[in-house]
Design a protein around this motif. Structure first.
Motif, short mmCIF file in Angstrom:
data_model
loop_
_atom_site.label_atom_id
_atom_site.label_comp_id
_atom_site.label_asym_id
_atom_site.label_seq_id
_atom_site.Cartn_x
_atom_site.Cartn_y
_atom_site.Cartn_z
N ALA A 83 0.82 -1.22 0.00
CA ALA A 83 0.00 0.00 0.00
C ALA A 83 0.85 1.26 0.00
O ALA A 83 1.98 1.28 0.49
CB ALA A 83 -0.93 0.01 1.21
N MET A 84 0.25 2.31 -0.55
CA MET A 84 0.81 3.66 -0.50
C MET A 84 -0.23 4.57 0.13
O MET A 84 -1.42 4.46 -0.17
CB MET A 84 1.16 4.16 -1.90
N ILE A 85 0.21 5.47 1.00
CA ILE A 85 -0.67 6.47 1.58
C ILE A 85 -0.23 7.84 1.07
O ILE A 85 0.94 8.21 1.20
CB ILE A 85 -0.64 6.45 3.12
N ILE A 86 -1.15 8.56 0.45
CA ILE A 86 -0.85 9.89 -0.09
C ILE A 86 -1.19 10.94 0.97
O ILE A 86 -2.30 10.96 1.51
CB ILE A 86 -1.65 10.15 -1.38
N VAL A 87 -0.21 11.79 1.25
CA VAL A 87 -0.34 12.77 2.34
C VAL A 87 0.08 14.15 1.85
O VAL A 87 0.74 14.28 0.81
CB VAL A 87 0.53 12.36 3.54
N PRO A 88 -0.26 15.21 2.60
CA PRO A 88 0.20 16.55 2.23
C PRO A 88 1.66 16.75 2.63
O PRO A 88 2.21 15.96 3.41
CB PRO A 88 -0.73 17.47 3.04
N PRO A 89 2.30 17.80 2.14
CA PRO A 89 3.69 18.07 2.52
C PRO A 89 3.82 18.28 4.04
O PRO A 89 2.94 18.87 4.67
CB PRO A 89 4.02 19.36 1.76
N ASP A 90 4.91 17.78 4.59
CA ASP A 90 5.21 17.96 6.02
C ASP A 90 4.09 17.45 6.91
O ASP A 90 3.79 18.04 7.96
CB ASP A 90 5.49 19.44 6.33
N TYR A 91 3.46 16.38 6.52
CA TYR A 91 2.32 15.86 7.29
C TYR A 91 2.72 15.49 8.72
O TYR A 91 1.89 15.54 9.64
CB TYR A 91 1.72 14.65 6.59
N THR A 113 0.98 -4.51 3.61
CA THR A 113 2.30 -3.95 3.90
C THR A 113 2.38 -2.50 3.40
O THR A 113 2.12 -2.23 2.22
CB THR A 113 3.41 -4.76 3.20
N LEU A 114 2.70 -1.59 4.29
CA LEU A 114 2.86 -0.20 3.89
C LEU A 114 4.19 -0.04 3.17
O LEU A 114 5.26 -0.16 3.76
CB LEU A 114 2.81 0.73 5.11
N GLU A 115 4.12 0.22 1.88
CA GLU A 115 5.31 0.34 1.05
C GLU A 115 5.82 1.78 0.98
O GLU A 115 7.02 2.03 0.92
CB GLU A 115 5.00 -0.16 -0.36
N ALA A 116 4.88 2.74 0.99
CA ALA A 116 5.30 4.14 0.82
C ALA A 116 4.30 5.11 1.42
O ALA A 116 3.09 4.86 1.40
CB ALA A 116 5.48 4.45 -0.67
N ILE A 117 4.83 6.20 1.96
CA ILE A 117 4.02 7.36 2.34
C ILE A 117 4.49 8.49 1.43
O ILE A 117 5.62 8.97 1.55
CB ILE A 117 4.22 7.73 3.82
N GLU A 118 3.65 8.86 0.50
CA GLU A 118 4.05 9.81 -0.54
C GLU A 118 3.46 11.19 -0.28
O GLU A 118 2.24 11.38 -0.24
CB GLU A 118 3.58 9.31 -1.91
N GLU A 119 4.34 12.17 -0.08
CA GLU A 119 3.90 13.55 0.11
C GLU A 119 3.68 14.20 -1.26
O GLU A 119 4.56 14.18 -2.11
CB GLU A 119 4.94 14.34 0.90
N ILE A 120 2.48 14.73 -1.45
CA ILE A 120 2.18 15.41 -2.70
C ILE A 120 2.94 16.73 -2.75
O ILE A 120 2.76 17.60 -1.88
CB ILE A 120 0.66 15.67 -2.84
N ALA A 121 3.80 16.87 -3.73
CA ALA A 121 4.58 18.11 -3.88
C ALA A 121 3.79 19.08 -4.76
O ALA A 121 3.38 18.74 -5.87
CB ALA A 121 5.93 17.80 -4.52
N VAL A 122 3.55 20.27 -4.25
CA VAL A 122 2.78 21.27 -5.00
C VAL A 122 3.61 22.52 -5.21
O VAL A 122 4.50 22.83 -4.42
CB VAL A 122 1.47 21.62 -4.26
N ARG A 126 3.34 30.42 -7.40
CA ARG A 126 2.40 31.35 -8.02
C ARG A 126 1.47 32.02 -7.01
O ARG A 126 0.62 32.82 -7.38
CB ARG A 126 1.57 30.63 -9.09
N TYR A 127 1.65 31.70 -5.74
CA TYR A 127 0.82 32.31 -4.71
C TYR A 127 1.60 33.40 -3.98
O TYR A 127 2.81 33.29 -3.79
CB TYR A 127 0.33 31.25 -3.71
N SER A 132 -1.47 30.95 2.51
CA SER A 132 -1.32 29.50 2.68
C SER A 132 -2.57 28.79 2.16
O SER A 132 -3.47 28.45 2.94
CB SER A 132 -1.09 29.15 4.16
N PRO A 133 -2.65 28.59 0.86
CA PRO A 133 -3.83 27.92 0.31
C PRO A 133 -3.88 26.46 0.75
O PRO A 133 -2.85 25.83 0.98
CB PRO A 133 -3.60 28.01 -1.21
N HIS A 134 -5.09 25.93 0.91
CA HIS A 134 -5.24 24.52 1.24
C HIS A 134 -4.74 23.68 0.08
O HIS A 134 -4.95 24.01 -1.08
CB HIS A 134 -6.71 24.20 1.53
N ILE A 135 -4.09 22.58 0.42
CA ILE A 135 -3.53 21.73 -0.63
C ILE A 135 -4.61 21.21 -1.56
O ILE A 135 -4.38 21.02 -2.76
CB ILE A 135 -2.72 20.57 -0.02
N GLU A 136 -5.82 21.01 -1.03
CA GLU A 136 -6.92 20.52 -1.87
C GLU A 136 -7.24 21.49 -3.00
O GLU A 136 -7.78 21.11 -4.03
CB GLU A 136 -8.17 20.28 -1.02
#
Length: 253
Positions: A83-91, A113-122, A126-127, A132-136
């Motif tokens: 499994a991979m869990i997708i998380v925000p930066p610096d979660y 089995t947790l294979e990766a915790i992937e931080e979405i890089a944004v 441009r802001y 501090s815009p919400h990552i969503e």
């Protein structure tokens, strides 16, 4: 407090006491009762720091249970996967987000089995500085495609930040069934996902029970019971039943 009541009773029964003394005694009694009542409310978590601590504990318990129940469901439904869990930066700097990830992993148990915790890089360039815009609001389908491609061996993917606004552009939808990972969502707007859930593109999505009322009482010890107080787990198997039960849950096209 009983002593104060008895004293005031004796004062009012006495004919020798001046009226002003009786009034002063009455106000004194009111002050004593108010002080005692405030103490009781404080110690029983109704007001003050005890109340704030209680609310924080309750919300933490709900947060843990929604992740645990989802993780356990996936473990029972899709065992022996990575499994991979997708998380925000610096979660990890956010207690609630880290707690949520930990609860999902605990729900997996030994089955997934947790294979990766992937931080979405944004791209925040441009802001304007200081905003501090919400990552969503700024994450894109391209960000998710990158995560999927990076961990192609992960057959189960859990996103704790929902899906991007341009969800229809995600390449994962074009994959064949046997190639596409089992996607589960937390903190997502389930009302727009009816078709995706029916088509098994999304295998599980946690959503608030429509019209639920927050509870500040002691919660059950069972994570499943706590979950049922606030959330519903929408899956391809129960989506039609839930739609009948909560007719306003899904967006009407």
């Amino acid at each position: 407090m009983l002593g104060a009541l008895f004293f005031v009773y004796k004062v009012f029964r006495s004919d020798s006491m001046d009226t002003s003394v009786k009034i002063a005694s009455l106000f004194g009694l009111i002050a004593v009762i108010s002080f005692c009542l405030l103490g009781v409310l404080y110690r029983t978590d109704v007001v003050g720091n005890y109340s704030n601590d209680r609310l924080l504990q309750i919300e933490s318990r709900y947060n843990f249970c929604k992740g645990f129940v989802l993780g356990k469901y996936l473990a029972e439904k899709y065992p022996d996967r990575k499994a991979m869990i997708i998380v925000p930066p610096d979660y990890e700097l956010n207690f609630r987000q880290k707690e949520l990830v930990d609860s999902i992993v605990k729900g997996f148990g030994d089955s997934i089995t947790l294979e990766a915790i992937e931080e979405i890089a944004v791209d925040l360039s441009r802001y304007q500085k200081g905003k501090s815009p919400h990552i969503e609001e700024i994450m894109t389908a391209e960000d998710f495609d990158y995560a999927f491609n990076k961990h192609r061996d992960c057959e189960v993917v859990v996103s704790i930040i929902g899906v991007p606004k341009d969800i229809e552009k995600m390449r994962v939808w074009g994959m064949k069934d046997y190639e596409r990972p089992k996607i589960a969502l937390l903190n997502s707007s389930t009302k727009y996902l009816e078709s995706a859930i029916k088509g098994k593109y999304v295998v599980a999505s946690v959503h608030y029970i429509p019209g639920f009322k927050a509870k500040t009482t002691i919660l059950p010890s069972s994570p499943e019971k706590v979950f049922e107080n606030r959330y519903i787990l929408v899956t391809p198997e129960n989506v039609e039943q839930i739609k009948r039960q909560y007719d306003k849950l899904f967006f009407k096209m």
